[in-house]
Motif scaffolding. Structure first.
Motif, mmCIF file in Angstrom:
data_model
loop_
_atom_site.group_PDB
_atom_site.id
_atom_site.type_symbol
_atom_site.label_atom_id
_atom_site.label_comp_id
_atom_site.label_asym_id
_atom_site.label_seq_id
_atom_site.Cartn_x
_atom_site.Cartn_y
_atom_site.Cartn_z
ATOM 1 N N GLU B 41 41.049 37.652 42.134
ATOM 2 C CA GLU B 41 41.145 38.965 42.782
ATOM 3 C C GLU B 41 42.278 39.778 42.164
ATOM 4 N N GLU B 43 43.672 39.383 39.184
ATOM 5 C CA GLU B 43 43.357 39.772 37.808
ATOM 6 C C GLU B 43 42.403 40.950 37.769
ATOM 7 N N PHE B 44 41.418 40.903 38.694
ATOM 8 C CA PHE B 44 40.447 41.984 38.771
ATOM 9 C C PHE B 44 41.145 43.298 39.113
ATOM 10 N N GLU B 47 43.131 44.574 36.187
ATOM 11 C CA GLU B 47 42.209 45.104 35.177
ATOM 12 C C GLU B 47 41.852 46.553 35.512
ATOM 13 N N ILE B 48 41.569 46.790 36.798
ATOM 14 C CA ILE B 48 41.161 48.126 37.224
ATOM 15 C C ILE B 48 42.320 49.107 37.086
ATOM 16 N N LEU B 51 42.677 50.655 33.688
ATOM 17 C CA LEU B 51 41.701 51.644 33.211
ATOM 18 C C LEU B 51 42.250 53.059 33.371
ATOM 19 N N ILE C 225 33.377 37.664 41.384
ATOM 20 C CA ILE C 225 34.490 38.458 40.859
ATOM 21 C C ILE C 225 34.678 38.192 39.367
ATOM 22 N N LYS C 229 34.481 40.978 36.515
ATOM 23 C CA LYS C 229 35.618 41.215 35.636
ATOM 24 C C LYS C 229 35.167 41.272 34.173
ATOM 25 N N LEU C 232 33.639 44.557 33.527
ATOM 26 C CA LEU C 232 34.624 45.636 33.367
ATOM 27 C C LEU C 232 35.071 45.772 31.934
#
Lengths: 142, 77, 235
Positions: B41, B43-44, B47-48, B51, C225, C229, C232
């Motif tokens: 979670e 890391e996700f 990542e966002i 952006l 997830i 990822k 993404l």
């Protein structure tokens, strides 16, 4: 809806599965004497190549009124309700070892009717109930 | 009575050890699973964050899951 | 076609379910444990050692059931190539391995006071160890092969062939002489466990199943997830 590719995969799988089930069946069948954890008195009576020097296991029920315990040895009879084997043993026994319960004895045969054990294992059955209920059941039988 | 419960007529060692082993492994596996989940979670979310603003908007608009992951990540903070 | 299996709808449900299980789990666990350890009677023959049954039997059931389920999904996945199924099997396998190991360990702890030995090479125990080995192979394949598709295919084949072992485990106590006792709860016919002992058994089973569901949902969520990822990065 079923494409030929799907059908092909299904047939292939069905064929290999059938073959391996059959193969495993025969393997188990040929190994069955090794898979047996113990032999019953009847199996020992019927076998022709009894080896008296090899350690084997004999299993069955402890015959009613056959258990004799003195300071040096424990004597009892293993029965499968067709044939019987006398067992002599000295040492400690598991808590569940009593008459009319399952037992597995490990040791050597002296002859086809007499067995000297050096280890005793108890085999219990699949019945579980509270002690009070067992008492009631016993009284009903009487 | 508590003594009886612990000793169980001599079977206490066996009964308690098997219950404790089971409980211990269950807790350990739960914690490990939770840790991996939180790691992904996090890391996700990072990542966002990386952006650009426009891309972030596109992702959050097109994907149903991305906002849900972010909200469940923020809840645990 | 598999709209309900679509990840974006599932995700919401997974969140809700995890929350729900978390909220009721501890109360149920306390009830089940108090029945298993205090309120249920001791056995007429085995005494208090019968209480080990309340973790041993549910653990063995879960080990067997989850492997059967994995094998079924693998079979469908192998023939029809449904991607979501491999996510599910991958998330179940570690729990199945854990409970199979728990069944073997608690079984040997139970064996010492009742049989008089920790370990016996009888058919039930050997076939159960083989099951643990198949779980281990299944998990290893997923760890070893980085290519998802190859890992899926090999692990499906392992699960399908490993399933041949399931009926062998089930009937090992009937086909061969074993030290392990025959099944007490039969699919057809009445059980040979008194009802006062069946209650804690099923309570513990229910609690452990809930635990499995919780771990499975968390693992499945992690997998989703992970995939998102990856997506993404492709942007």
């Amino acid at each position: 809806m079923l494409t030929t590719k799907v059908k092909k995969r299904a047939y292939l799988l069905a064929a290999t599965l059938t073959v391996s089930v059959v193969a495993i069946f025969f393997i188990l069948k040929s190994l069955s004497s090794n898979i047996l954890y113990f032999k019953s008195p009847t199996e020992i009576k019927n076998s022709n190549d009894t080896n008296f020097n090899k350690k084997i296991r004999v299993g069955g029920m402890v015959k009613k009124n056959s258990l004799e315990i003195d300071s040096e040895e424990i004597k009892f009879t293993i029965t499968d309700f067709e044939n019987e084997i006398m067992v002599s043993y000295s040492g400690t026994v598991p808590n569940l070892f009593t008459e009319e319960k399952g037992v597995v004895a490990e040791g050597k045969l002296q002859d086809k009717k007499f067995f000297i054990a050096d280890r005793i294992l108890a085999k219990h059955d699949e019945n579980y109930m509270p002690p009070e209920l067992k008492k009631i059941m016993k009284e009903n039988v009487k | 009575m508590i003594k009886d419960l612990i000793l169980m007529n001599g079977y206490g060692v066996y009964v308690w050890s098997s219950f404790i082993i089971t409980l211990f492994t269950c807790v350990a596996v739960y914690l490990k699973t939770l840790k991996t989940l939180k790691k992904y979670e996090k890391e996700f979310a990072s990542e966002i964050e990386k952006l650009s603003v426009e891309k972030k908007k596109i992702v959050l608009k097109n994907s149903k899951i991305a906002p849900q992951v972010l909200s469940s990540y923020n809840k645990t903070l | 076609m598999f709209n309900i299996f679509h990840n974006s709808n599932l995700f919401k449900w997974i969140e809700k379910l995890i929350y729900f299980i978390n909220s009721i789990f501890f109360i149920l666990l306390l009830v089940a444990l108090s029945f298993a350890l205090i309120l249920s009677p001791a056995d007429y023959l085995q005494g208090d050692s019968v209480r080990i049954m309340y973790v041993h039997v549910p653990a063995a059931w879960i080990g067997l059931a989850s492997f059967s389920f994995i094998a079924l999904l693998s079979l469908i996945n192998f023939i029809f190539k449904i991607k979501y199924f491999s996510l599910i099997t991958k998330s179940i396998a570690p729990i199945g391995l854990m409970f199979t190991c728990i069944a073997i360990i608690t079984g040997s702890i139970w064996g010492q006071p009742t049989w008089g030995t920790f370990w016996a090479w009888d058919a039930r125990i050997i076939s159960m160890s083989i099951l643990a080995f198949f779980y281990f192979l299944f998990i290893c394949v997923h760890k070893l092969f980085s290519d998802q598709e190859i890992a899926d295919r090999i692990s499906s084949i392992i699960a399908i062939f490993g399933a041949i072992n399931i009926p062998i485990i089930k009937y090992s106590v009937n086909w061969w002489n074993t030290l392990h006792q025959p099944a007490s709860i039969k699919i057809l016919g009445s059980s040979t466990i008194h009802s006062s002992m069946l209650l804690p058994l099923f309570l513990m089973f229910f609690v452990l199943i809930l635990y499995c569901a919780l771990i499975f949902l968390m693992k499945y969520k992690t997998e989703i997830i992970r995939i998102k990822k990856k997506n993404l990065k492709r942007l």
